[in-house]
Design an enzyme around this catalytic site. Sequence first.
Site, PDB file in Angstrom:
ATOM      1  N   CYS A  12       0.839  -1.220   0.000  1.00 49.05           N
ATOM      2  CA  CYS A  12       0.000   0.000   0.000  1.00 49.05           C
ATOM      3  C   CYS A  12       0.861   1.251   0.000  1.00 49.05           C
ATOM      4  CB  CYS A  12      -0.866   0.019   1.254  1.00 49.05           C
ATOM      5  SG  CYS A  12      -1.864  -1.452   1.435  1.00 49.05           S
ATOM      6  N   ARG A  67       4.316   1.039  -6.219  1.00 49.21           N
ATOM      7  CA  ARG A  67       4.295   0.070  -5.103  1.00 49.21           C
ATOM      8  C   ARG A  67       3.283  -1.047  -5.343  1.00 49.21           C
ATOM      9  NH1 ARG A  67       6.583   2.197  -0.369  1.00 49.21           N
ATOM     10  NH2 ARG A  67       5.180   1.059   0.998  1.00 49.21           N
ATOM     11  N   TRP A  90      -3.194  -2.399  -1.622  1.00 50.26           N
ATOM     12  CA  TRP A  90      -2.831  -3.714  -2.163  1.00 50.26           C
ATOM     13  C   TRP A  90      -3.510  -4.694  -1.225  1.00 50.26           C
ATOM     14  CZ3 TRP A  90       0.246  -8.107  -1.118  1.00 50.26           C
ATOM     15  CH2 TRP A  90       0.700  -8.805  -2.245  1.00 50.26           C
ATOM     16  N   ASN A 138      -1.086   0.823   6.104  1.00 51.02           N
ATOM     17  CA  ASN A 138      -0.298  -0.165   5.371  1.00 51.02           C
ATOM     18  C   ASN A 138       0.142  -1.198   6.394  1.00 51.02           C
ATOM     19  OD1 ASN A 138       1.246  -1.638   3.599  1.00 51.02           O
ATOM     20  ND2 ASN A 138       2.995  -0.234   3.655  1.00 51.02           N
ATOM     21  N   GLY A 139      -0.117  -2.474   6.118  1.00 51.49           N
ATOM     22  CA  GLY A 139       0.310  -3.520   7.053  1.00 51.49           C
ATOM     23  C   GLY A 139      -0.803  -4.526   7.263  1.00 51.49           C
ATOM     24  N   GLU A 148      18.468 -14.512 -12.427  1.00 46.50           N
ATOM     25  CA  GLU A 148      17.958 -13.136 -12.478  1.00 46.50           C
ATOM     26  C   GLU A 148      17.296 -12.858 -13.823  1.00 46.50           C
ATOM     27  OE1 GLU A 148      17.241 -10.992 -10.491  1.00 46.50           O
ATOM     28  OE2 GLU A 148      17.095  -9.134 -11.630  1.00 46.50           O
ATOM     29  N   LYS A 159      13.428 -11.632 -14.203  1.00 48.33           N
ATOM     30  CA  LYS A 159      13.048 -10.428 -14.952  1.00 48.33           C
ATOM     31  C   LYS A 159      11.976 -10.769 -15.982  1.00 48.33           C
ATOM     32  CE  LYS A 159      14.174  -7.675 -12.941  1.00 48.33           C
ATOM     33  NZ  LYS A 159      14.664  -8.232 -11.726  1.00 48.33           N
ATOM     34  N   GLU A 181       8.534 -11.819 -14.312  1.00 51.41           N
ATOM     35  CA  GLU A 181       7.797 -10.832 -13.512  1.00 51.41           C
ATOM     36  C   GLU A 181       7.227  -9.703 -14.361  1.00 51.41           C
ATOM     37  OE1 GLU A 181       9.804  -8.518 -10.480  1.00 51.41           O
ATOM     38  OE2 GLU A 181      11.712  -8.768 -11.477  1.00 51.41           O
ATOM     39  N   HIS A 229      19.840 -33.356 -15.325  1.00 50.92           N
ATOM     40  CA  HIS A 229      19.207 -34.044 -14.180  1.00 50.92           C
ATOM     41  C   HIS A 229      17.721 -33.726 -14.108  1.00 50.92           C
ATOM     42  CE1 HIS A 229      23.164 -35.225 -12.676  1.00 50.92           C
ATOM     43  NE2 HIS A 229      23.553 -34.036 -13.089  1.00 50.92           N
ATOM     44  N   LYS A 276       6.581  -3.098  -5.196  1.00 48.17           N
ATOM     45  CA  LYS A 276       7.999  -2.738  -5.238  1.00 48.17           C
ATOM     46  C   LYS A 276       8.684  -3.141  -3.939  1.00 48.17           C
ATOM     47  CE  LYS A 276      11.808  -0.998  -6.748  1.00 48.17           C
ATOM     48  NZ  LYS A 276      12.547  -1.789  -7.753  1.00 48.17           N
TER      49      LYS A 276
HETATM   50  C1  AGP Z   1      12.928  -7.746  -8.224  1.00 49.56           C
HETATM   51  O1  AGP Z   1      12.777  -7.499  -9.621  1.00 49.56           O
HETATM   52  C2  AGP Z   1      11.638  -7.977  -7.534  1.00 49.56           C
HETATM   53  N1  AGP Z   1      10.816  -6.819  -7.677  1.00 49.56           N
HETATM   54  C3  AGP Z   1      11.761  -8.494  -6.120  1.00 49.56           C
HETATM   55  O2  AGP Z   1      12.253  -9.817  -6.228  1.00 49.56           O
HETATM   56  C4  AGP Z   1      12.690  -7.732  -5.133  1.00 49.56           C
HETATM   57  O3  AGP Z   1      14.023  -7.926  -5.513  1.00 49.56           O
HETATM   58  C5  AGP Z   1      12.495  -8.342  -3.737  1.00 49.56           C
HETATM   59  O4  AGP Z   1      11.159  -8.101  -3.350  1.00 49.56           O
HETATM   60  C6  AGP Z   1      13.452  -7.765  -2.685  1.00 49.56           C
HETATM   61  O5  AGP Z   1      13.214  -6.394  -2.536  1.00 49.56           O
HETATM   62  P1  AGP Z   1      14.306  -5.532  -1.725  1.00 49.56           P
HETATM   63  O6  AGP Z   1      15.588  -5.603  -2.503  1.00 49.56           O
HETATM   64  O7  AGP Z   1      13.729  -4.151  -1.676  1.00 49.56           O
HETATM   65  O8  AGP Z   1      14.455  -6.148  -0.366  1.00 49.56           O
END
Ligand code: AGP
Length: 608
Positions: free
Chosen positions: A2, A27, A74, A100-101, A481, A485, A488, A504, A603
């Site tokens: 949020c 976010r 959210w 938020n929470g 990674e 990318k 996501e 394997h 985010k």
């Molecule tokens: C990365 O592309 C993602 N958005 C997500 O995996 C992110 O890296 C993860 O939530 C960790 O966030 P932080 O680095 O702010 O702790």
Amino acid sequence: MCGIIGYLGTHGAVPVLLDGLRRLEYRGYDSAGLAVVDEDDIRVLRAAGKLSNLEEKAWQTPLSGTLGIGHTRWATHGAPTEENAHPQTDASGTVAVVHNGILENYSRLRHKLLEGGTPLGSDTDTELIAQLLGRETGSLGERVLRVLPRLDGQYAVVALSREEPDTLVAFRNGPPLVIGLGEDETLVASDVTALVARTRRVVFLQNGDVAVISRDGLRIVDPHGRPVEREVETLDWDPGRAEKGGYRHFMLKEIHEQPDAIRNTVLSYLNADRSGVALDGLGFEPERLAGVRRIHLVACGTSWHAALVGKFYLEELTRLPVEVDYASEYRYRAPLVGEDTLVIGITQSGETADTLAAMEEAGEAGALLGTICNVRGSSAWRTATARLLTQAGPEIGVASTKAFTTQLVALLLVALGLRANRGLSDHRDTEIVAALQRLPLAMEAVLEIDSGRYRTGVELITAADDSLFLGRGTLYPIALEGALKLKEISYLHAEGYPAGEMKHGPIALIQEGFPVIAVATAIPTRDKLLGNLMEVRSRGAALIAVAEEEAAEVSRLVDLVLPVPPVSPMLQPILAVVPLQLLAYHVAVELGLDVDQPRNLAKSVTVE
Ligand code: AGP
């Protein structure tokens, strides 16, 4: 997660709130709302879906008033509907809150209020906070102090009351809240991105703080009502950087900002003659370091991938054993940690709940606690003793890019600093430092490659529902990674795998046209990787490789080479990820998806 914004000033609150919510969109959210105190009454507007739906309502229902709160939600408790959107008010309409929470005693509180005859209008835990505040008497600040002991869980809350049109009250335990001190105005928000266009003077609230914001100023007290002092800091971010700067998406802008971000990060931590790394003043206390016998790296998501590369750097250069763990696992596995352990939480936002919890667990067990973080003043930043800031600037795109590459640089710098502290430095150090200073140039060469070069890759990947990313050694985390990318932001499934493991199991996936993306730059085990590529080639796979342009042994084997200039093996992970970031970006654009705010993602995951 949020997004929260609060405003008390001399301007109309609605435009300020909407602008702040726009800046918090990254976010992730599924509904939005705002409330203002307008002629001693609270006026609430809420809308499910995108922020534009709320903006439409605001234009149709002009509201005046210079005190207000706004929220992008959210959903956790209750579907993403207008009724469950924030702000939430109490039954009498006296108090409105945004939150938020997650309240962990939601069910018990809800049951108690219903049993006591309080009519509830939503499924949210947030409404319970409003109802509890509305049942109290006295000033809003006094109401908050009386309600606080009844809240279990994580919360960042901003509240207003129609009885006090000149007061905002903000309080937190877990998710962050930051106050912005402007000219004749005060704002409060989830993070600085919402404030930086109006002020750069900020106060980061700590867990337990209750901030009473009035036209006379800011007063912060602890849960017992005792005054506490908090530092006023000046942000070094200028508003322009948080805009897109002419790029179509924040993500593309941030991919292109990587050379500068790396340059700034490297130069921030080199010693005077730029021959080595100076960790002094960063909290890596020499006397504590002398007793360190092992290192733990804890993180989530992309930052966990950075930790995997960091393991190679730290073990190679410090000769200390390094363990890497998902923070969400580490925090619950009673890790073997003590005075002899350096534990580093790697986190872009500095607010990831699992990473913070893992750090706190390690700190309580006596570890020397460090963080590599991108937000000064964040919870991770304040929890750690040893701390290194990645100089990436605000990262708005949900898919992390420049934060990742600056985390890798930071890990290499920490490894060099610890190596020096352990008396292990030699000619390699100056070679690595020199290579790091040249790295931005190599990265700029990658970024200059025409986007048309990615066309074949986009076609091969979008023709399939799945893909496999392969790498070995320090490039295996880069394969992970690259897969993250892609999935996501394109919503196409992808899997990163150590190339040596392919036989394997995953080789069973291979069929005609199945896309395999290999991170194939010139590390010592590249020949082994090429052997794996021949195996998938013979089974009809479509092959894409990140490799040096001159690597003929690679180009004759694959359908597409995404070229990178040759750099030392130590730096290849940092460079090789950039073509994979761009490949994912071009696929997502091709599919017409929301690159900066992918569905379901936030985010910063500030609740577990
Ligand atoms: C990365 O592309 C993602 N958005 C997500 O995996 C992110 O890296 C993860 O939530 C960790 O966030 P932080 O680095 O702010 O702790």
